[in-house]
Motif scaffolding. Structure first.
Motif, PDB file in Angstrom:
ATOM      1  N   MET A 236      -2.663  13.274  16.365  1.00  0.00           N
ATOM      2  CA  MET A 236      -3.846  13.833  15.698  1.00  0.00           C
ATOM      3  C   MET A 236      -3.641  15.296  15.329  1.00  0.00           C
ATOM      4  O   MET A 236      -3.974  15.722  14.217  1.00  0.00           O
ATOM      5  CB  MET A 236      -5.073  13.691  16.609  1.00  0.00           C
ATOM      6  N   THR A 237      -3.062  16.047  16.264  1.00  0.00           N
ATOM      7  CA  THR A 237      -2.860  17.473  16.020  1.00  0.00           C
ATOM      8  C   THR A 237      -1.842  17.715  14.921  1.00  0.00           C
ATOM      9  O   THR A 237      -2.077  18.487  13.986  1.00  0.00           O
ATOM     10  CB  THR A 237      -2.411  18.176  17.312  1.00  0.00           C
ATOM     11  N   ARG A 238      -0.705  17.037  15.031  1.00  0.00           N
ATOM     12  CA  ARG A 238       0.379  17.269  14.073  1.00  0.00           C
ATOM     13  C   ARG A 238       0.057  16.688  12.699  1.00  0.00           C
ATOM     14  O   ARG A 238       0.360  17.289  11.655  1.00  0.00           O
ATOM     15  CB  ARG A 238       1.683  16.679  14.606  1.00  0.00           C
ATOM     16  N   GLY A 239      -0.568  15.487  12.699  1.00  0.00           N
ATOM     17  CA  GLY A 239      -0.837  14.826  11.432  1.00  0.00           C
ATOM     18  C   GLY A 239      -2.178  15.188  10.822  1.00  0.00           C
ATOM     19  O   GLY A 239      -2.485  14.758   9.706  1.00  0.00           O
ATOM     20  N   LYS A 240      -2.985  15.970  11.572  1.00  0.00           N
ATOM     21  CA  LYS A 240      -4.334  16.307  11.118  1.00  0.00           C
ATOM     22  C   LYS A 240      -5.081  15.043  10.675  1.00  0.00           C
ATOM     23  O   LYS A 240      -5.752  15.012   9.642  1.00  0.00           O
ATOM     24  CB  LYS A 240      -4.287  17.344  10.000  1.00  0.00           C
ATOM     25  N   ALA A 241      -4.929  14.009  11.484  1.00  0.00           N
ATOM     26  CA  ALA A 241      -5.553  12.716  11.206  1.00  0.00           C
ATOM     27  C   ALA A 241      -6.512  12.359  12.330  1.00  0.00           C
ATOM     28  O   ALA A 241      -6.462  12.947  13.423  1.00  0.00           O
ATOM     29  CB  ALA A 241      -4.483  11.635  11.067  1.00  0.00           C
ATOM     30  N   HIS A 242      -7.374  11.401  12.059  1.00  0.00           N
ATOM     31  CA  HIS A 242      -8.372  10.984  13.032  1.00  0.00           C
ATOM     32  C   HIS A 242      -8.509   9.464  13.002  1.00  0.00           C
ATOM     33  O   HIS A 242      -8.165   8.831  12.001  1.00  0.00           O
ATOM     34  CB  HIS A 242      -9.735  11.621  12.720  1.00  0.00           C
ATOM     35  N   PRO A 243      -9.030   8.880  14.069  1.00  0.00           N
ATOM     36  CA  PRO A 243      -9.328   7.453  14.030  1.00  0.00           C
ATOM     37  C   PRO A 243     -10.256   7.156  12.854  1.00  0.00           C
ATOM     38  O   PRO A 243     -11.172   7.931  12.567  1.00  0.00           O
ATOM     39  CB  PRO A 243     -10.031   7.198  15.371  1.00  0.00           C
TER      40      PRO A 243
ATOM     41  N   THR B 239       0.805  -1.233   0.000  1.00  0.00           N
ATOM     42  CA  THR B 239       0.000   0.000   0.000  1.00  0.00           C
ATOM     43  C   THR B 239       0.834   1.278   0.000  1.00  0.00           C
ATOM     44  O   THR B 239       0.307   2.360  -0.254  1.00  0.00           O
ATOM     45  CB  THR B 239      -0.932   0.045   1.232  1.00  0.00           C
ATOM     46  N   GLY B 240       2.112   1.173   0.320  1.00  0.00           N
ATOM     47  CA  GLY B 240       2.949   2.370   0.434  1.00  0.00           C
ATOM     48  C   GLY B 240       4.239   2.214  -0.327  1.00  0.00           C
ATOM     49  O   GLY B 240       4.305   1.509  -1.338  1.00  0.00           O
ATOM     50  N   ASP B 241       5.310   2.843   0.185  1.00  0.00           N
ATOM     51  CA  ASP B 241       6.579   2.765  -0.522  1.00  0.00           C
ATOM     52  C   ASP B 241       7.567   1.810   0.134  1.00  0.00           C
ATOM     53  O   ASP B 241       8.740   1.776  -0.221  1.00  0.00           O
ATOM     54  CB  ASP B 241       7.204   4.162  -0.681  1.00  0.00           C
ATOM     55  N   GLY B 242       7.078   1.025   1.093  1.00  0.00           N
ATOM     56  CA  GLY B 242       7.872  -0.072   1.629  1.00  0.00           C
ATOM     57  C   GLY B 242       8.957   0.304   2.610  1.00  0.00           C
ATOM     58  O   GLY B 242       9.799  -0.539   2.947  1.00  0.00           O
ATOM     59  N   ASP B 243       8.965   1.545   3.108  1.00  0.00           N
ATOM     60  CA  ASP B 243      10.067   1.962   3.979  1.00  0.00           C
ATOM     61  C   ASP B 243       9.654   2.160   5.445  1.00  0.00           C
ATOM     62  O   ASP B 243      10.450   2.637   6.254  1.00  0.00           O
ATOM     63  CB  ASP B 243      10.712   3.245   3.454  1.00  0.00           C
ATOM     64  N   HIS B 244       8.415   1.821   5.790  1.00  0.00           N
ATOM     65  CA  HIS B 244       7.969   2.063   7.163  1.00  0.00           C
ATOM     66  C   HIS B 244       8.836   1.325   8.176  1.00  0.00           C
ATOM     67  O   HIS B 244       9.283   1.917   9.165  1.00  0.00           O
ATOM     68  CB  HIS B 244       6.509   1.649   7.355  1.00  0.00           C
TER      69      HIS B 244
ATOM     70  N   GLY C 178       7.815  12.141  17.080  1.00  0.00           N
ATOM     71  CA  GLY C 178       8.415  13.217  17.862  1.00  0.00           C
ATOM     72  C   GLY C 178       7.366  14.031  18.589  1.00  0.00           C
ATOM     73  O   GLY C 178       7.505  14.349  19.775  1.00  0.00           O
ATOM     74  N   SER C 179       6.285  14.350  17.883  1.00  0.00           N
ATOM     75  CA  SER C 179       5.185  15.110  18.485  1.00  0.00           C
ATOM     76  C   SER C 179       4.507  14.301  19.589  1.00  0.00           C
ATOM     77  O   SER C 179       4.129  14.845  20.632  1.00  0.00           O
ATOM     78  CB  SER C 179       4.147  15.479  17.413  1.00  0.00           C
TER      79      SER C 179
ATOM     80  N   ILE D 101      13.816   9.082  12.340  1.00  0.00           N
ATOM     81  CA  ILE D 101      12.787   8.422  11.532  1.00  0.00           C
ATOM     82  C   ILE D 101      12.457   9.283  10.323  1.00  0.00           C
ATOM     83  O   ILE D 101      12.144  10.461  10.456  1.00  0.00           O
ATOM     84  CB  ILE D 101      11.508   8.166  12.360  1.00  0.00           C
ATOM     85  N   GLY D 102      12.520   8.689   9.152  1.00  0.00           N
ATOM     86  CA  GLY D 102      12.285   9.435   7.921  1.00  0.00           C
ATOM     87  C   GLY D 102      10.811   9.691   7.663  1.00  0.00           C
ATOM     88  O   GLY D 102       9.931   9.075   8.258  1.00  0.00           O
ATOM     89  N   GLY D 103      10.546  10.621   6.766  1.00  0.00           N
ATOM     90  CA  GLY D 103       9.183  10.917   6.359  1.00  0.00           C
ATOM     91  C   GLY D 103       8.359  11.536   7.460  1.00  0.00           C
ATOM     92  O   GLY D 103       8.886  12.098   8.432  1.00  0.00           O
ATOM     93  N   SER D 104       7.036  11.398   7.335  1.00  0.00           N
ATOM     94  CA  SER D 104       6.135  11.995   8.327  1.00  0.00           C
ATOM     95  C   SER D 104       6.202  11.281   9.662  1.00  0.00           C
ATOM     96  O   SER D 104       5.871  11.851  10.702  1.00  0.00           O
ATOM     97  CB  SER D 104       4.696  11.964   7.806  1.00  0.00           C
TER      98      SER D 104
END
Length: 216
Positions: free
Chosen positions: A120-127, A35-40, A87-88, A78-81
């Motif tokens: 949630m705050t930093r990534g602007k993401a939700h469950p 599903t992604g770029d394989g680096d997680h 960190g947050s 840790i790379g990427g987001s």
């Protein structure tokens, strides 16, 4: 019955979480490649590896300083987001442990909730967005319910572990709202989110560490 986690105990947990994440490299990379770029796995494994290398320094710190240092290491390594999000998470968690010499059950719940809110705050993401929040959110909800009900700590550990497992498993049927999986035709449906899986490893390992304290 009760437990206390010192800075050294928390660093011991970090070491065990690293061992578990490290051992699952092929599996997590396979998940992420679907599903992604394989680096997680490469990124998060590197982050935890650096934390283990810093273990002697971390163990000598109070909890607040250790959590801030963990935040800085993860953000820089840790790379990427993922680095920004972890960190947050730890920077928010550090605020909850300031002035504490050891963590008790309510403190652990507060840490997990602070991490969730930081992400949630930093990534602007939700469950429900098919991310590691889908492991963390049910964990926090379950932990808070256990505290409110006055559940004993062994039962709490077992319930939190089950909530973490159900949480990451739930990502199989979710459509991705962000990340590379979002751009796929099926938005990642039918695949587990690798970030949710590695977060499960962390929560599950933390509960095991707490349970071993209770048995001791």
């Amino acid at each position: 019955m009760g437990f206390q986690l010192t800075t050294k105990d928390y660093v011991d947990y970090i070491k065990k979480a690293y061992e578990r994440i490290h051992a699952q490299g092929d599996y997590i990379t396979e998940l992420d490649s679907a599903t992604g770029d394989g680096d997680h796995w490469t990124n998060i494994n590197m982050g935890f590896e650096k934390l283990v290398e810093a273990a002697p320094e971390l163990e000598a710190m109070d909890l607040f300083s250790a959590f801030k240092k963990i935040s800085m290491i993860m953000m820089s390594v840790i790379g990427g987001s993922g680095g920004v999000l972890y960190g947050s998470a730890y920077m928010e968690a550090a605020k909850t442990v300031k002035g504490k010499e050891a963590l008790e059950s309510a403190d652990v719940c507060a840490i997990l909730e602070a991490m969730m809110n930081g992400i949630m705050t930093r990534g602007k993401a939700h469950p429900g967005d098919k991310t590691m929040l889908d492991t963390l959110a049910p964990v926090v909800e379950c932990y808070k319910a256990c505290l409110a009900e006055g559940a004993d700590e062994k039962t709490t550990c077992e319930k939190v572990k089950a909530a973490a497992e159900a949480g990451y498993q739930s990502t199989m049927d979710m459509e991705a709202v962000r990340g590379r999986a979002y751009y796929q035709a099926n938005k990642g449906v039918g695949h587990l989110d690798p970030g949710a899986v590695t977060m499960y490893y962390q929560v599950d390992t933390l509960m095991d560490c707490i349970a071993s304290k209770l048995e001791g």
